[in-house]
Scaffold this active site. Sequence first.
Site, short mmCIF file in Angstrom:
data_model
loop_
_atom_site.label_atom_id
_atom_site.label_comp_id
_atom_site.label_asym_id
_atom_site.label_seq_id
_atom_site.Cartn_x
_atom_site.Cartn_y
_atom_site.Cartn_z
N THR A 86 15.56 46.10 88.31
CA THR A 86 16.69 46.75 88.99
C THR A 86 16.92 46.12 90.36
O THR A 86 18.07 45.91 90.78
CB THR A 86 16.42 48.26 89.14
OG1 THR A 86 16.28 48.84 87.85
CG2 THR A 86 17.56 48.94 89.89
N HIS A 89 18.81 42.94 89.97
CA HIS A 89 20.24 43.19 89.77
C HIS A 89 20.93 43.44 91.12
O HIS A 89 22.03 42.93 91.38
CB HIS A 89 20.46 44.39 88.87
CG HIS A 89 20.09 44.16 87.43
ND1 HIS A 89 20.65 43.17 86.66
CD2 HIS A 89 19.20 44.79 86.63
CE1 HIS A 89 20.14 43.20 85.45
NE2 HIS A 89 19.25 44.17 85.40
N GLU A 110 9.55 51.65 93.75
CA GLU A 110 8.17 51.76 93.27
C GLU A 110 7.24 51.57 94.47
O GLU A 110 7.30 50.53 95.12
CB GLU A 110 7.86 50.68 92.23
CG GLU A 110 8.83 50.59 91.08
CD GLU A 110 8.59 49.36 90.20
OE1 GLU A 110 9.40 49.16 89.27
OE2 GLU A 110 7.61 48.61 90.45
N CYS A 142 19.76 72.64 87.07
CA CYS A 142 20.68 72.49 85.94
C CYS A 142 19.98 72.84 84.62
O CYS A 142 18.76 73.04 84.57
CB CYS A 142 21.25 71.08 85.90
SG CYS A 142 20.03 69.82 85.45
N CYS A 145 17.06 70.38 83.77
CA CYS A 145 15.85 70.59 84.57
C CYS A 145 15.12 71.86 84.14
O CYS A 145 13.89 71.90 84.08
CB CYS A 145 16.21 70.68 86.05
SG CYS A 145 16.67 69.10 86.81
N ASP A 241 7.55 37.66 72.23
CA ASP A 241 8.31 37.23 73.40
C ASP A 241 8.55 35.73 73.27
O ASP A 241 7.89 35.05 72.46
CB ASP A 241 7.55 37.55 74.70
CG ASP A 241 8.48 37.63 75.91
OD1 ASP A 241 8.77 38.76 76.37
OD2 ASP A 241 8.92 36.57 76.40
N ARG A 246 3.96 35.30 79.42
CA ARG A 246 3.93 36.71 79.04
C ARG A 246 3.11 36.94 77.77
O ARG A 246 2.43 37.97 77.66
CB ARG A 246 5.36 37.22 78.88
CG ARG A 246 6.11 37.29 80.20
CD ARG A 246 7.54 37.75 80.02
NE ARG A 246 8.19 37.98 81.30
CZ ARG A 246 9.44 38.41 81.44
NH1 ARG A 246 10.18 38.62 80.35
NH2 ARG A 246 9.94 38.61 82.63
N LEU A 306 13.59 51.16 75.11
CA LEU A 306 13.64 51.15 76.57
C LEU A 306 14.54 50.03 77.08
O LEU A 306 15.24 50.19 78.08
CB LEU A 306 12.24 50.99 77.15
CG LEU A 306 12.19 50.92 78.67
CD1 LEU A 306 12.23 52.33 79.27
CD2 LEU A 306 10.96 50.19 79.18
N GLY A 307 14.52 48.86 76.41
CA GLY A 307 15.33 47.73 76.84
C GLY A 307 16.82 48.05 76.79
O GLY A 307 17.28 48.76 75.89
#
Length: 387
Positions: A86, A89, A110, A142, A145, A241, A246, A306-307
């Site tokens: 992120t 990006h 993080e 909400c 939550c 991969d 990796r 997740l990707g």
Amino acid sequence: MLDAHHGVDVGDMITRVETSIVLAEMRGFDSRRVLTAHDNERSRSRVKALVKESAGPGFALKDVAEPTIRENEVLIHVRRAGVCGTDVHIYEWDAWARGRCSPPFIVGHEFAGEVVHVGALVTDVREGDRVTAEGHIVDGRCLLCRTGNAHVCPYTKIIGVDRDGCFAEYIAMPATNVWHLDDNISFEVGGIHDPMGNAFHTALSADIPGATVLVTGCGPIGLFAIGICKAAGASRIIASDINETRLALASRMGAHDVVHPNEVVPVVKRHTDGLGVDVVLEMSGVPSAIHQAFALVRVGGHVQMLGIPSKPMEVDFATEVIFKGITVYGVVGRRMYQTWHQMTRFLRSCNFDPTPVITHRFPLEAADEAIRAIKTGEAGKVIFEVA
């Protein structure tokens, strides 16, 4: 954390913020400017931070005002911070960043560090505590939550994206988001709880003990997921991969087979009697890998996603999903706070060690080099050594 209909900061009212602060917010003032004498003294200090200064590529290392805190917040001296895709990006100022972020703001989400100051209403965090924190700040009120699904709260604000982040010497965080670290957990490992949590959420929302697992994409989160599956008792872990660095890390984290995408099919068939794997953890977001995940999961199996694809893609739902009877689970963040308890317990067991994934360390001053290491594919997890 504003009420969607009235603009009132409900979260602060719930935690009994002083009447003067609530009234100030209702009248349009920023409650961060309603300061204690201690805050006034601290606000004169200047600290270094990586700032997304304007709409364009790059970060700027700046001297900024030390954060002030609300009555329900704590001030944390950041020791280590993880660099994420992120952040890349935002650094590059790509289409996603242009559509989501509004400079100027401090980047980073993080981190781990030490608490140096606590607000008047905070009772369970103390100065000197070693902590990390959940970077998704939710409204707590909400439907999502209040039904145990805060990880998909529609009012989420993310540090380093929607508000100032952690690539700085200090960060202010709501006490409810703070997570204490065991004494034997380093700040480096504490600083990567966020991406580790993504991996725990991805893996452990499937049935891993005894399972055959295919992990497509061995970036840092995929690598963490391999170690988690090993610790959770997967019978066979196949990692895929295109990057040799990796793949080597995947082997260190416990993968039984490390292969390129064009080599996956025979390996999966050989180890599953031709049926396909029980679980696929799709961590890459690459369309060909997503199609391969659907093809190589067994009938009735699970695909954990997740990707994030960079653009819309076609899926043949009839043949790839429906007629196979598979379960597809989309992963967002970390479950609050089930995932955090799982992380702590796995680390305490000593059966899961994330440290081989950390390959590069930089000071904040070397942000350009840190981003370059990620983009070239030569790095596993990259860490900023802040203090």
